[in-house]
Design an enzyme around this catalytic site. Structure first.
Site, PDB file in Angstrom:
ATOM      1  N   ILE A 158      10.929   6.464  18.224  1.00  0.00           N
ATOM      2  CA  ILE A 158      10.525   5.679  19.400  1.00  0.00           C
ATOM      3  C   ILE A 158      10.496   4.187  19.056  1.00  0.00           C
ATOM      4  O   ILE A 158      10.965   3.352  19.834  1.00  0.00           O
ATOM      5  CB  ILE A 158       9.178   6.194  19.963  1.00  0.00           C
ATOM      6  CG1 ILE A 158       9.390   7.602  20.536  1.00  0.00           C
ATOM      7  CG2 ILE A 158       8.626   5.249  21.043  1.00  0.00           C
ATOM      8  CD1 ILE A 158       8.136   8.333  20.974  1.00  0.00           C
ATOM      9  N   ARG A 233      -1.058   8.407  21.052  1.00  0.00           N
ATOM     10  CA  ARG A 233      -2.230   9.264  21.223  1.00  0.00           C
ATOM     11  C   ARG A 233      -3.432   8.339  21.396  1.00  0.00           C
ATOM     12  O   ARG A 233      -3.542   7.308  20.729  1.00  0.00           O
ATOM     13  CB  ARG A 233      -2.468  10.155  19.996  1.00  0.00           C
ATOM     14  CG  ARG A 233      -1.550  11.364  19.902  1.00  0.00           C
ATOM     15  CD  ARG A 233      -1.810  12.401  20.999  1.00  0.00           C
ATOM     16  NE  ARG A 233      -0.925  13.551  20.912  1.00  0.00           N
ATOM     17  CZ  ARG A 233       0.282  13.632  21.491  1.00  0.00           C
ATOM     18  NH1 ARG A 233       0.731  12.646  22.228  1.00  0.00           N
ATOM     19  NH2 ARG A 233       1.007  14.720  21.365  1.00  0.00           N
ATOM     20  N   GLU A 262      -8.796  13.101  27.652  1.00  0.00           N
ATOM     21  CA  GLU A 262      -7.873  13.264  28.784  1.00  0.00           C
ATOM     22  C   GLU A 262      -8.176  14.553  29.528  1.00  0.00           C
ATOM     23  O   GLU A 262      -8.362  15.574  28.872  1.00  0.00           O
ATOM     24  CB  GLU A 262      -6.428  13.286  28.282  1.00  0.00           C
ATOM     25  CG  GLU A 262      -5.999  11.955  27.664  1.00  0.00           C
ATOM     26  CD  GLU A 262      -4.552  11.971  27.149  1.00  0.00           C
ATOM     27  OE1 GLU A 262      -3.848  12.972  27.399  1.00  0.00           O
ATOM     28  OE2 GLU A 262      -4.156  11.012  26.506  1.00  0.00           O
ATOM     29  N   HIS A 281      -0.748   9.902  30.870  1.00  0.00           N
ATOM     30  CA  HIS A 281       0.020  10.591  29.813  1.00  0.00           C
ATOM     31  C   HIS A 281       1.376  11.100  30.340  1.00  0.00           C
ATOM     32  O   HIS A 281       1.623  12.304  30.371  1.00  0.00           O
ATOM     33  CB  HIS A 281      -0.807  11.746  29.216  1.00  0.00           C
ATOM     34  CG  HIS A 281      -0.342  12.121  27.840  1.00  0.00           C
ATOM     35  ND1 HIS A 281      -1.186  12.611  26.872  1.00  0.00           N
ATOM     36  CD2 HIS A 281       0.891  12.090  27.248  1.00  0.00           C
ATOM     37  CE1 HIS A 281      -0.509  12.867  25.764  1.00  0.00           C
ATOM     38  NE2 HIS A 281       0.758  12.548  25.972  1.00  0.00           N
TER      39      HIS A 281
HETATM   40  C1  GLV Z   1       3.527  13.990  24.278  1.00  0.00           C
HETATM   41  O1  GLV Z   1       2.552  13.328  24.201  1.00  0.00           O
HETATM   42  C2  GLV Z   1       4.164  14.649  23.182  1.00  0.00           C
HETATM   43  O2  GLV Z   1       3.628  14.670  22.070  1.00  0.00           O
HETATM   44  O3  GLV Z   1       5.255  15.209  23.394  1.00  0.00           O
END
Ligand code: GLV
Length: 314
Positions: A158, A233, A262, A281
């Protein structure tokens, strides 16, 4: 017949796919996750478990499983699973990286733009009937993204997808991670990143070393004009310290897709702050990505049961 347990509400067509592959399927069917008791009862004779981040797969659950060969999680994160313990019991673990990288990086850029340019605040202003002045040069000024420094904490898939996007937006990128990576961005220590970034983005997984990596100390080092963005997270940020800092104007704003708890409770003070963008989320929540995650998680599960190679295994 081999049996699998699906411990979250999953797509019907993929449950059918599992059945068509000769498996007996016991599937939870409510958006509210099952209790640990339910999972323990139903995992006892299961060969495979398909879970998600709403299920805590700890020692107690793993000990209740007598035949389990595989845990396949419908997520890239695996902090909800006691991975070491499962592995010590020879249980294989599948997860879904890669397929959600672009969707998550896109959401993070959406959050950057939304908080910097006050997009959600502007929408709120109109909806609540408060847009009652004509256009003026100083109305609803935000922060320019072009030319600014993006500081990425963590440099996995990411992080790399964020660099690509940041270049398109004319940003300078610095990053911190456990080891230096071969990427088109400057590797810096965490202190420097906190001090120099105009936008700090968290792109780490949650583990004991990243728990509250952004705490009061880190926030104190940030520029007063900086923004904090998190779609990893919730627990990587000390939310109480962040809330306090936002209230006191120690940083300009935050955009959060994940939270320490959450769903967040309706009395969470973050909800009251104008300079915060909140999303529930949804980092990987596109039709396309969720289908790919379903396919990978189901195929990982089948491979784990058959003793074959998984698409992504921890
Ligand atoms: C989402 O938060 C994941 O871990 O895929």
């Amino acid at each position: 017949m081999q049996k699998v347990l699906v411990s979250f509400r999953f797509f019907n067509e993929w449950i059918k796919f599992l059945k068509d592959n000769g498996l007996e399927v016991k599937a939870w069917d409510s958006p509210v996750p099952p209790s640990k008791i339910w999972i323990k009862e139903n995992i006892s004779d299961a060969d495979g478990l398909l879970c998600s981040l709403v299920n805590r797969i700890d020692r107690e659950v793993i000990d209740a499983a007598k035949k389990l060969k595989v845990i396949s999680t419908f997520s890239v994160g695996y902090d909800h699973i006691d991975v070491n313990y499962a592995k010590s019991k020879k249980i294989r673990i599948g997860y879904t990286p890669e397929v959600l990288t672009d969707a998550t990086a896109d959401l993070i850029f959406g959050l950057i733009l939304a908080v910097a340019r006050r997009i959600v605040e502007g929408d709120r202003l109109i909806r609540f009937g408060k847009w009652n002045q004509p256009w003026t040069p100083d109305f609803m000024l935000g922060t320019e993204v072009n030319g600014k420094v993006l500081g990425i904490v963590g440099m996995g898939r990411i992080g790399k997808a964020l660099i690509k996007r940041a270049k398109g937006f004319g940003m300078k990128v610095i990053y911190n991670s456990r080891t230096k990576k071969d990427v088109d961005a400057e590797f810096v220590d965490l202190d420097y990143l906190a001090k120099e970034s105009d936008f700090v983005v968290l792109a780490v997984d949650l583990n004991p070393t990243t728990y509250h990596i952004v705490n009061k100390d880190f926030i104190e080092k940030m520029k007063r004009s900086a923004f904090l963005i998190n779609a990893s997270r919730g627990k990587v940020i000390d939310e109480t310290a962040l809330t306090e800092a936002l209230k006191l104007g120690k940083i300009r704003g935050a955009a959060l897709d994940v939270f320490e708890e959450e769903p967040i409770s309706s009395d969470n003070p973050l909800i009251k702050l104008e300079n915060v963008v909140l999303t529930p989320h949804i980092g990987s929540a596109t039709y396309e990505t969720r289908q790919k995650m379903a396919e990978v998680s189901v195929k990982n599960l089948l491979a784990g049961i058959k003793g074959e190679q998984m698409i992504y295994e921890l």
